[in-house]
Design a protein around this motif. Structure first.
Motif, PDB file in Angstrom:
ATOM      1  N   TYR A   1       8.192   7.699  -2.945  1.00  0.00           N
ATOM      2  CA  TYR A   1       9.315   8.620  -3.141  1.00  0.00           C
ATOM      3  C   TYR A   1       8.783  10.060  -3.104  1.00  0.00           C
ATOM      4  N   VAL A   2       9.637  10.939  -2.652  1.00  0.00           N
ATOM      5  CA  VAL A   2       9.176  12.293  -2.307  1.00  0.00           C
ATOM      6  C   VAL A   2       8.970  13.178  -3.529  1.00  0.00           C
ATOM      7  N   SER A   3       9.740  12.909  -4.599  1.00  0.00           N
ATOM      8  CA  SER A   3       9.639  13.796  -5.757  1.00  0.00           C
ATOM      9  C   SER A   3      10.171  13.080  -6.994  1.00  0.00           C
ATOM     10  N   GLU A   4       9.908  13.691  -8.152  1.00  0.00           N
ATOM     11  CA  GLU A   4      10.424  13.144  -9.410  1.00  0.00           C
ATOM     12  C   GLU A   4      11.947  13.222  -9.447  1.00  0.00           C
ATOM     13  N   SER A   5      12.497  14.247  -8.816  1.00  0.00           N
ATOM     14  CA  SER A   5      13.961  14.372  -8.806  1.00  0.00           C
ATOM     15  C   SER A   5      14.603  13.224  -8.030  1.00  0.00           C
ATOM     16  N   TYR A   6      13.907  12.766  -6.989  1.00  0.00           N
ATOM     17  CA  TYR A   6      14.419  11.619  -6.221  1.00  0.00           C
ATOM     18  C   TYR A   6      14.464  10.379  -7.118  1.00  0.00           C
ATOM     19  N   LEU A   7      13.404  10.175  -7.910  1.00  0.00           N
ATOM     20  CA  LEU A   7      13.381   9.047  -8.848  1.00  0.00           C
ATOM     21  C   LEU A   7      14.479   9.199  -9.895  1.00  0.00           C
TER      22      LEU A   7
ATOM     23  N   ARG B   1       0.876  -1.177   0.000  1.00  0.00           N
ATOM     24  CA  ARG B   1       0.000   0.000   0.000  1.00  0.00           C
ATOM     25  C   ARG B   1       0.910   1.222   0.000  1.00  0.00           C
ATOM     26  N   ALA B   2       0.907   1.969  -1.080  1.00  0.00           N
ATOM     27  CA  ALA B   2       1.793   3.128  -1.190  1.00  0.00           C
ATOM     28  C   ALA B   2       1.102   4.215  -2.005  1.00  0.00           C
ATOM     29  N   GLU B   3       1.440   5.454  -1.692  1.00  0.00           N
ATOM     30  CA  GLU B   3       0.836   6.582  -2.397  1.00  0.00           C
ATOM     31  C   GLU B   3       1.312   6.661  -3.842  1.00  0.00           C
ATOM     32  N   ASN B   4       2.568   6.400  -4.032  1.00  0.00           N
ATOM     33  CA  ASN B   4       3.099   6.366  -5.398  1.00  0.00           C
ATOM     34  C   ASN B   4       4.116   5.228  -5.514  1.00  0.00           C
ATOM     35  N   LEU B   5       4.336   4.807  -6.742  1.00  0.00           N
ATOM     36  CA  LEU B   5       5.195   3.634  -6.962  1.00  0.00           C
ATOM     37  C   LEU B   5       5.820   3.734  -8.341  1.00  0.00           C
TER      38      LEU B   5
END
Length: 748
Positions: free
Chosen positions: A409-415, A345-349
């Protein structure tokens, strides 16, 4: 697996161990007893049959022996009679040598010749010459009897005292001959047919068998065991079988015997019987040992079975671990990925498919063991990234593919930082130096995630990656592109199965600069899809490399080119070459040279008319392997050219080391000939190529100015639209035969 499921599984596993152990123990106890009884009965029946056969054979042999004495007497009588008759018929004067030879030939020991006065005149041993028979001597008695033949019993010789059996025969003139056999020879013959001798001989090699020969009143005549079985045998007291052809078991002096009674018959009449005592002690010992072995084997099997079940029970947890982990890298596998996503269960993946793009070529060059080491190192490197990215999970997807999950993950930059870190692994480990990594990424924010869909979309993005664009994010356009790739792949497979019309070759001519002579054609592949129409060579060849079809595709194109080359060589009388492009994967494949030889032989092509063009990517591979392959190809007589020179890894020094026949300048240089710097560079390349005696072909010549500059720079051969566009084989054939002129000429 939660605790409730784990407890249920452990309870079931324990029951699955105890129940089989109890059942196996019961079966083994019952089976061991039954096996021992069966073995005992089987052995007794086998020994009874064996003893019966032996007893009959021995009885038959003994019958022959008993009967043989009479036959031996008849044989000696016949020998002496025949020997005397042969000597009596001799007409020539006798001598010692003649009589000695006759004695040897007639199988007698001595021959004496007497005159009418019973005096010895000649002898085979030279003895007793002049001896005269005294009154009452058997010689004199035969002489006076007027008999023609007479055979004596064994007696002592009157002179030597040695025992002989003599025979006499009378000559027509009343002389006589005496022939003799030594008694020692006769006794040795008798001994061989003596019942005791025969029994001793029979049982000499069979210590577990004893024989007793009984006469008609059950008295012992001969025995193999004189100490135990030959003294006062009383068959009724010992409960031995009294009827012929019967058997029984009994114990004698602490030993178990199987006893058989077989009659001895001589010419149809009974002459006694043979008792065969078969010692069962050895069989009893054998059965005991077998029983112990069976018991020990069953016990060992039970122990091994018990240990195995216990090991299975202990290893169940490990097996569960193996079921969810990759054996080579130790990473969790695709099954774990599906289970993880079902519970996640995650907000984004973000799901990332990670793949070394040219891993298959690495396996070909360095071997699968090296490839396995590379995969393990990649697995370790990916696992180490989890310390920098705590929400990252790593899974092994397939043979050379990995899956990574980054959740919350907190942001697109983190990805993006993770993606760049993945690409940077190439520079952090020298083992990855020859690899190019690609990343297919799919993002989702649904809260609950479909694992199959994410794997599919990440794989689609991964398949869209290229060397120049190694990171691809999933979108529907990529999926449509993948469907196109799949269609092209299927069309290629159909074409490679000899389906006509999909694949063909066109041929672009190459001319000399000075004379403008046609010297070769470059074979260029073309593809026509039934559903998609014309497909660019760059597209379908790239797909063939990705889908492991490049080797059969190259073989197919080479075969088509050799068909055309064969036609040129048979219809024309001037030399011509056909240049065919091959990839590094084809060149380094172990089957390439054997298949090349097969095609040349099948098409009846002169190999000097074939040229193979290699792109500069071949220099990025193991140069030693490349050099060996090129040497073998040139030994066949095939020419080698480097295509698109100047755009990649090659240098003229490498070309010289690999013994390349020809250098082809890439079209990108020709397009920039108006630039003085490029013109100077091309001039230097041509000059250095000439220095190592390599001709230079300029590709993509399209204008008169380009042609003029290349002539001034000393280029040897020209190829391009200015001289001729790629054409069908029929047009190329007409050009070769001089039946068709070109719209452009070569100016000198």
């Amino acid at each position: 697996m939660d605790n409730r499921k784990k407890r249920q599984y452990d309870k079931h596993s324990l029951f699955s161990v105890i129940l089989p152990l109890v059942l196996v123990l019961f079966v083994m106890v019952f089976g061991g007893y039954w096996a021992t009884v069966s073995v005992r009965e089987f052995y007794y029946q086998q020994k009874l049959q064996e003893a019966s056969l032996l007893a009959r054979d021995y009885a038959f042999s003994l019958s022959i022996v008993v009967d043989a004495k009479t036959e031996l007497d008849n044989q000696m009588y016949s020998t002496l009679k025949v020997a005397g008759a042969m000597v009596a018929q001799h007409k020539e004067p006798f001598s010692r040598d003649i009589l000695s030879d006759m004695a040897e030939n007639l199988d007698v020991d001595v021959i004496y010749v007497y005159d009418q006065d019973t005096t010895i005149t000649q002898s085979s041993d030279g003895k007793y010459i002049g001896w005269k028979a005294p009154v009452g001597h058997p010689v004199l008695a035969f002489h006076e009897s007027k008999l023609q033949y007479f055979i004596e019993d064994i007696r002592a010789d009157s002179e030597s005292g040695e025992l002989y059996k003599y025979g006499y025969c009378r000559f027509a003139d009343n002389r006589m001959v005496q022939v003799g056999l030594k008694a020692s020879t006769i006794f040795s013959l008798y001994a061989q047919f003596d019942a005791q001798y025969m029994i001793d001989t029979i049982t000499k090699e069979t210590p577990y068998i004893n024989l007793v020969y009984l006469d008609m009143v059950n008295r012992m005549v001969a025995s193999s065991d004189k100490d135990n079985l030959s003294v006062n045998i009383d068959a009724s007291r010992l409960k031995l079988p009294l009827q012929p052809n019967t058997s029984s078991r009994f114990t004698w002096e602490g030993k178990d015997y199987l006893v058989l009674r077989i009659p001895i018959t001589i010419k149809g009449r009974t002459a006694g019987s043979l008792l065969l005592f078969y010692d069962l002690q050895q069989e009893e010992n054998l059965i005991f040992r077998l029983s112990m072995i069976i018991g020990a084997t069953l016990l060992a099997f039970f122990l091994l079975f018990t240990i195995s079940l216990l090991k299975i029970y202990r290893k169940n947890s490990r097996m569960r671990s193996i079921a969810f982990h990759d054996e080579l890298t130790g990473l969790t596998n695709l099954r774990s990925f599906f289970q993880e996503l079902s519970d996640l269960r995650a907000e984004n993946l973000a799901c990332i498919a990670f793949n070394p793009m040219n891993f298959r070529l690495l396996n070909i060059i360095y071997g699968y063991d090296h490839g396995d080491e590379v995969l393990k190192t990649i697995g370790t490197a990916l696992s180490d990234l989890q310390t920098r990215f705590p929400k990252l999970q790593v899974f092994k997807f397939s043979d050379d593919r990995f899956l990574l999950l980054l959740s919350d993950y907190v942001s697109e930059s983190y990805l993006e930082s993770l993606l760049h870190a993945l690409l940077s692994l190439k520079h952090e480990n020298r083992m990855f130096a020859s690899l190019t990594f690609s990343l297919g990424v799919v993002e989702s924010r649904e809260g609950r995630y479909d694992a199959s869909l994410m794997v599919k979309q990440a794989s689609i993005a991964l398949n869209a990656c290229t060397v120049s664009d190694p990171i691809q994010f999933y979108n529907t356009t990529l999926e449509e592109k993948l469907l196109r790739i799949d269609t092209i792949e299927q069309d290629l497979k159909h074409a490679l199965s000899e389906e006509a019309g999909t694949l063909r070759l066109v041929y672009q001519p190459i001319f000399t600069i000075e004379e403008g002579q046609l010297v070769s054609f470059e074979a260029l592949a073309r593809m026509e899809s039934k559903t998609l129409g014309p497909i660019s060579p760059l597209e379908f060849i790239d797909i063939a490399e990705q889908r492991q079809l490049i080797i059969p595709l190259g073989r197919r194109l080479l075969s088509l080119a050799c068909d055309f080359l064969s036609e040129l060589q048979h219809k024309g009388n001037k030399p011509i070459k056909i240049a065919v492009n091959i990839s590094a994967i084809q060149l380094l494949d172990p089957s390439f040279i054997p298949s090349l030889k097969t095609i040349l032989a099948a098409k009846h092509v002169d190999p000097h008319g074939l040229e193979l063009e290699l792109t500069e990517s071949v220099f990025a591979q193991n140069l030693q392997n490349v050099a060996e392959q090129l040497k073998d190809i040139r030994r066949i007589g095939i020419h080698i050219a480097i295509d698109d020179f100047g755009t990649g890894y090659s240098s003229l020094s490498r070309i010289e080391a690999l013994e390349i026949d020809e250098v082809k300048l890439d079209k990108s240089f020709i397009d920039k000939l108006d630039n003085p710097a490029t013109e100077g560079l091309i001039g230097d390349i041509i000059s250095m190529a000439h220095h190592i005696e390599k001709p230079v072909v300029a590709e993509g010549v399209e204008t008169k100015r380009q042609q003029t500059l290349l002539i001034a720079l000393g280029c040897d051969l020209l190829q391009g639209y200015l001289m001729g566009k790629p054409m069908a084989s029929s047009e190329a054939l007409n050009l070769f035969l001089g039946k068709e002129a070109f719209h452009a000429s070569i100016e000198s």
